[in-house]
Design a protein around this motif. Structure first.
Motif, short mmCIF file in Angstrom:
data_model
loop_
_atom_site.label_atom_id
_atom_site.label_comp_id
_atom_site.label_asym_id
_atom_site.label_seq_id
_atom_site.Cartn_x
_atom_site.Cartn_y
_atom_site.Cartn_z
N MET A 434 3.86 -37.32 -26.21
CA MET A 434 3.49 -35.91 -26.18
C MET A 434 4.49 -35.14 -25.30
N ASP A 438 3.24 -29.63 -23.49
CA ASP A 438 1.92 -29.75 -24.13
C ASP A 438 0.93 -30.44 -23.19
N GLU A 441 -0.09 -27.89 -20.63
CA GLU A 441 -0.92 -26.86 -21.25
C GLU A 441 -2.32 -27.37 -21.51
N ARG A 442 -2.42 -28.60 -21.99
CA ARG A 442 -3.74 -29.16 -22.27
C ARG A 442 -4.52 -29.39 -20.99
#
Length: 563
Positions: A434, A438, A441-442
């Motif tokens: 990943m 990301d 952000e997650r």
């Protein structure tokens, strides 16, 4: 509505009235004069077409349900109490989620002397609009446009029943949300909290522990999972003496089995980042994104974080990020070895650094104060500075270590190392492919669950808890869970433009008051309520209104029935 012409036997003038038909409280059909326009002869002298115009206007009033201007002789003191109609929007969500059908199917073979569905509605709507004790909720049951016929005994019996069906109701709600909202459970936010009680009677759930409010009292622990839209997915209750880190595994087992979930990437903070928890997730085919404590980690890990090699800066040099892979061995809950293959995402933020530096100034003031006056250094005021101050018993004349007088030694190396780590943060994930951005952000979405706990505790007043029995405690928290789901749905319906607190206030203030038979006066509503009306394509923006119009408004909201 229609125009009535009336001419007395002795009068040479024809009176013109606006009249409406209605049904009284016993269902009888009646008529009443809403307005007198005066004498037809005088009106036609000014406008020959006035009669047709008034008839068209009356017809239009009936069609569009417009406001009625009333000349009332009764004072405000003679009017009845306010009744809430904002709960119509909660009824709509209740219908959308098919909770009544759930109770109907669930209670199919069981007989009760009361309506479980009606009791649950009263408790649920009241929890959102006017959170209070169960006794106060029953006493205020007449606050709604159509009062609930509910007793306190039926409330307690319903709470007890909720323990038996809490898993089934959560599953039902999950299916409806998946069906109507397209829920994605591939990423779940997970956290735990606790709630304190005002009663001291202990049972299997209520145990003495330290609450999040730093109170040592009887508490119950809760785990909560929410999806990426902030909608609650499921919850579990644990006894108050359960350690935070031990709640993840049973919660995940129960939720995944009940909902038949596929692979889940679980996001949580460092309090749940234990080797057993991560080993469990990996062994069951799931993944994780968790924060990693930097201070207090191994020297090798800290050196890797501080090493500038590999970091990529933004243009303003206020943020930098790098990632690296690692493997480490840990034990699962059965003591078996599990190899974790992880990506570590490390980043530094100038804003984060500045906040920590500000806190550190206050910390340094305390350290200097205690170094100067060691006698002020006590167990009660050591929080945050204990690791930097070492107590040594010395003889002030010879310097030998004896049981004479305590002095404090400042651990300079430890302090400087922590200063160097200001502004740094680390995330650890099983998702090695990943992108770093990301992952960050997650993880940042974790604020949603922290906010959900705030809503549960403050806006919905989930604590302190006043019920005592274990089964009723279960019922209380099931109500809070459904209330959280419904308020989040309303928040999302309004595109997250307004907070849950503002939505609650708007719904609570949507009240009407009966001022004469069949006629109600409406309180003026705010922008939040008008936005909610627009979202459901309805409007009741009048000063005075007939009871039939309120009922039609309710149908338009709850059943989407248009006139």
């Amino acid at each position: 509505m229609y125009i009535r012409l009336s001419k007395g036997n002795t009068s040479k003038f024809t009176k013109v009235y606006l009249v409406e038909g209605y049904r009284d409280e016993n269902g009888k059909s009646k008529q009443r004069i809403v307005k007198s326009y005066g004498n037809l002869e005088e009106l036609e002298a000014k406008d020959p077409n006035i009669l047709q115009k008034l008839k068209d206007e009356a017809k239009n009033m009936t069609k569009n349900q417009v406001n009625i201007t009333l000349n009332l002789n009764s004072s405000n003191d003679d009017m009845e109490v306010d009744q809430n109609y904002g709960y119509f929007f909660l009824e709509r969500l209740y219908e959308d989620l098919e909770i009544s059908n759930f109770f109907k199917n669930k209670m199919n073979n069981k007989k009760y002397v009361f309506d479980v569905d009606q009791v649950f509605k009263l408790l649920l709507y009241s929890r959102i609009l006017n959170p209070a004790s169960k006794k106060a909720t029953v006493e205020n049951r007449n606050q709604f446009f159509e009062p609930f016929d509910v007793t306190l005994d039926s409330v307690y019996e319903t709470l007890s029943l909720m323990k038996e069906i809490k898993g089934d109701l959560q599953l039902h709600l999950h299916r409806k949300i998946t069906e109507t909202q397209g829920r994605d459970t591939s990423l779940i936010f997970f956290d735990v909290t606790n709630y304190y009680f005002e009663t001291e009677i202990e049972n299997e759930l209520k145990k003495v522990g330290v609450s999040k409010e730093k109170k040592r009292t009887h508490i119950v622990q809760m785990s909560l999972a929410i999806d990426q839209e902030g909608l609650p997915v499921g919850y579990e209750l644990f006894s108050g003496n359960t350690h935070d880190s031990t709640m993840l595994i049973p919660s995940m087992i129960d939720m995944k089995e009940r909902y038949k979930m596929g692979r889940v990437i679980l996001t949580a903070d460092k309090a749940l980042n234990s080797g057993k928890n991560l080993a469990f997730l990996v062994s069951n085919g799931d993944g994780y994104i968790v924060s990693q404590k930097v201070r207090g980690s191994s020297k090798a890990f800290i050196n890797k974080i501080l090493e500038d090699d590999g970091y990529v800066y933004n243009d303003s040099k206020t943020f930098k990020i790098k990632s690296f892979l690692r493997e480490r061995s840990t034990k699962d809950e059965n003591g078996n070895d599990v190899l974790l293959k992880e990506k570590v995402v490390a980043f530094w933020s100038q804003d984060f650094d500045s906040r920590e530096k500000h806190k550190r100034e206050l910390l340094e003031d305390k350290i200097n104060e205690y170094l100067t006056n060691p006698s002020k250094y006590k167990a009660s005021n050591r929080h945050g500075i204990k690791k930097y101050l070492k107590e040594i018993e010395v003889d002030t004349i010879t310097g030998e270590v004896e049981d004479k007088k305590t002095i404090l030694k400042f651990e300079q190396d430890k302090y400087e190392r922590d200063v160097a780590l200001d502004g740094y943060y680390a995330l650890v994930t099983s998702e090695i492919d990943m992108p770093d951005s990301d992952i960050i952000e997650r993880y940042r979405g974790l604020w949603r669950i922290e906010d959900s706990f705030r809503v549960l505790k403050s806006d919905l007043e989930g604590r302190p808890v006043y019920v005592r029995r274990e089964d009723r405690i279960e019922g209380h928290f099931l109500l809070c869970f459904v209330a959280l789901l419904m308020t989040r749905l309303l928040e999302n319906k309004l595109c997250n433009k307004y907070s849950i607190r503002k939505i609650q206030e708007a719904l609570k203030n949507a009240t009407c008051r009966k001022i004469t038979s069949g006629i109600y006066s409406l309180n003026k509503q705010d922008d939040v309520f008008r936005t909610l009306e627009n979202a459901y394509d309805v409007s009741l923006n009048y000063k005075n209104v007939r009871i039939e119009q309120i009922r039609l408004y309710r149908k338009e909201i709850v059943h989407n029935v248009k006139n």
